[in-house]
Write a protein that holds these residues in place. Structure first.
Motif, short mmCIF file in Angstrom:
data_model
loop_
_atom_site.label_atom_id
_atom_site.label_comp_id
_atom_site.label_asym_id
_atom_site.label_seq_id
_atom_site.Cartn_x
_atom_site.Cartn_y
_atom_site.Cartn_z
N ASN A 163 1.07 -0.98 0.06
CA ASN A 163 -0.14 0.11 -0.32
C ASN A 163 1.31 1.63 -0.40
OD1 ASN A 163 0.98 0.00 2.39
ND2 ASN A 163 -0.78 -0.37 3.50
N ASP A 208 -1.23 -7.12 2.48
CA ASP A 208 -0.99 -5.76 3.21
C ASP A 208 -1.97 -5.56 4.17
OD1 ASP A 208 0.74 -4.14 3.99
OD2 ASP A 208 1.17 -3.09 2.29
N HIS A 226 3.37 -5.15 12.10
CA HIS A 226 3.97 -4.51 10.56
C HIS A 226 5.53 -4.72 11.78
CE1 HIS A 226 1.10 -3.28 7.50
NE2 HIS A 226 2.42 -2.88 6.86
N HIS A 273 6.67 -8.53 1.30
CA HIS A 273 6.23 -7.75 2.75
C HIS A 273 4.40 -7.58 2.94
CE1 HIS A 273 5.86 -4.37 5.69
NE2 HIS A 273 4.32 -4.20 4.95
N VAL A 277 2.85 -9.74 6.84
CA VAL A 277 2.43 -9.27 7.25
C VAL A 277 0.51 -9.44 7.45
CG1 VAL A 277 0.31 -6.64 7.34
CG2 VAL A 277 2.65 -7.10 6.62
ZN LIG Z 1 2.17 -3.06 4.86
#
Ligand SMILES: [Zn+2]
Length: 478
Positions: free
Chosen positions: A160, A207, A288, A308, A312
């Motif tokens: 994001n 995410d 996170h 990532h 997450v």
């Molecule tokens: Zn993130």
């Protein structure tokens, strides 16, 4: 009740969104969205020459990509864009070559972009890629001039980070959110992102799973006086459309175009939520921080950083389980208040133990942040006592916004998203995952659920084992 204009916010209509935000910001807390335009549509790439002509003062374009090949059928997407822009512009193409390793958002790479901007006398920067390229382009163009248009072309729905004014940069081995700048224009070509590897798009889906935990962590910090940026609109623009996305998870696995479009919207809104809050809290809590620890240890362990968002999402499952246990079992009358305030010496030792093995500079950087958090925590004791006195009220508010870990896992399975650290690319071993879970609260100064649970004496090895066991029952976790 939340304003429906926020609940169904359309990131492509920034004027309407700005108006709705202004109408819901009595304290003038919100930061302006410093973007000119967001395009989420089919064949959006074709618009690039016109976008450059409209926004840049001259024809000199610096195009920035990483070295990852991206083919659409026979043709390379990056070459396609290069030739498209070259028809009307003087384009210099800078490839950030990561030499077979994952490109990191570090100063050195940002410097390369800054030099190229100056060397070419660029009138605008066109960054093409994922979160890292975007973070670097934001940082570099911010260092040169915020006036220069920054156009970001998103190649996957992977994170994001595209629609906010923050760069996550690696400093002394520690990931830090730095205020940099927004892209002026964000271009999401639905035909491009739909052809990106599914693993990447599922990372973006992962995410935004943080929407089920980060805003409640943020609210907790606010309720305790540990954070004063909390605002409802940042959460309102995320929750409903993200619920629709979560409910439609199965359609993502089928590559349903409407669900891809919804994912693109929710991801973009998640970035905007951070932008208007002026920090990453609306989309970044305990889940996170666990992820940041996993990334920090990667280099030392000679492994690449896994996606990532994929990490997450697993962090979100653990955090959602922790919230579920807290709300089911916490008795505010049983808290030994005096035991909730450990002394500096003890905590300095804990931070050293947690991070010293990575590098002394990492431990120092974390202690620097943690020390401030500990001092603030001691200063807000009256707010903690007040929270305990009104716990039921707080719990009722938080429950409205949490999703059960069981439903989260069920829908992630339906999407085909990984729910275990061992399913990451590359896999994360159980010992490292246990360390990241146990010590995440020691990472810098953001107050999250993990801090509260630590201070009340819950967040320890046996609690982490409980989280792991519950996740295991849901076919998730390690
Ligand atoms: Zn993130």
């Amino acid at each position: 009740m939340a304003d429906q204009r926020l609940v169904y916010a359309d990131p492509c209509d920034l004027d309407a969104l700005r108006q709705a935000l202004a109408d819901n910001d009595p304290e003038h807390k919100l930061c302006p969205i410093q973007m000119d335009r967001i395009y989420i549509q089919h064949q959006a790439i074709e618009l690039l020459p016109d976008i450059v002509r409209e926004h840049a003062k001259g024809p000199k374009v610096l195009m920035v990509t990483d070295a990852t090949p991206y083919y659409r059928g026979e043709r390379s997407l990056k070459e396609e864009i290069y030739f498209l822009l070259s028809r009307t512009c003087d384009v210099r193409w800078l490839v950030l070559d990561n030499h077979d390793h994952v490109l990191h958002a570090v100063d050195e790479e940002s410097q390369k972009i800054q030099q190229a901007i100056r060397g070419h006398g660029a009138d605008c920067v066109v960054g093409i890629g994922g979160g890292t390229v975007t973070d670097l382009c934001k940082d570099a163009s911010h260092a040169v001039s915020d006036e220069m248009p920054l156009i970001i072309v998103q190649t996957a729905l992977s994170v994001n980070a595209f629609s906010d004014g923050i760069s996550i940069m690696l400093k002394n081995g520690v990931k830090s959110s730095l205020p940099t700048r927004y892209p002026s224009i964000l271009v999401v070509d639905l035909d491009v992102v739909r052809q990106a590897p599914m693993e990447r798009n599922l990372a973006g889906y992962g995410d935004v799973m943080a929407t089920w935990t980060a805003p409640v962590d943020w609210y907790l910090a606010y309720r305790l006086g540990m954070n004063n940026t909390y605002n409802d609109p940042s959460c309102d623009i995320l929750r409903r459309q993200n619920t629709e996305l979560l409910d439609a998870s199965g359609k993502l696995a089928e590559r349903d175009p409407d669900t891809f479009q919804l994912l693109a919207r929710v991801l973009t809104l998640s970035g905007l939520a951070m932008g208007i809050a002026g920090e990453s809290c609306p989309s970044s809590g305990t889940e996170h921080i666990i992820t940041h620890l996993l990334d920090m240890s990667a280099d030392k362990q000679n492994r690449d950083v896994a996606f990532h968002g994929a990490q997450v999402a697993v962090g979100t499952i653990f955090t959602a389980i922790a919230w579920e246990i807290l709300l089911a079992e916490f008795d505010p009358t049983k808290v030994d208040l005096d035991a909730c305030y450990p002394d500096e010496e003890k905590m300095h030792g804990e931070v050293q133990k947690a991070f010293g093995w990575i590098a002394q500079s990492t431990a120092d950087e974390c202690w620097n942040g943690y020390q401030k958090k500990l001092a603030s925590w001691k200063a807000v004791r009256p707010a903690f006592e007040d929270l305990l006195a009104h716990w039921d009220e707080f719990a009722a508010e938080v429950k409205k916004h949490l999703v059960s870990p069981a439903y989260l896992c069920q829908q992630m399975h339906a999407a085909g998203a990984p729910t275990r650290y061992r399913q990451m690319t590359p896999p994360i071993d159980p010992d490292t995952a246990r360390w990241a879970l146990r010590d995440c609260h020691l990472y810098r100064n953001r107050f999250t659920l993990s801090d509260l649970l630590y201070y009340i004496g819950w967040w320890n090895e046996s609690f982490i084992e409980r989280l792991i066991q519950r996740a295991e029952e849901l076919d998730a976790g390690l």
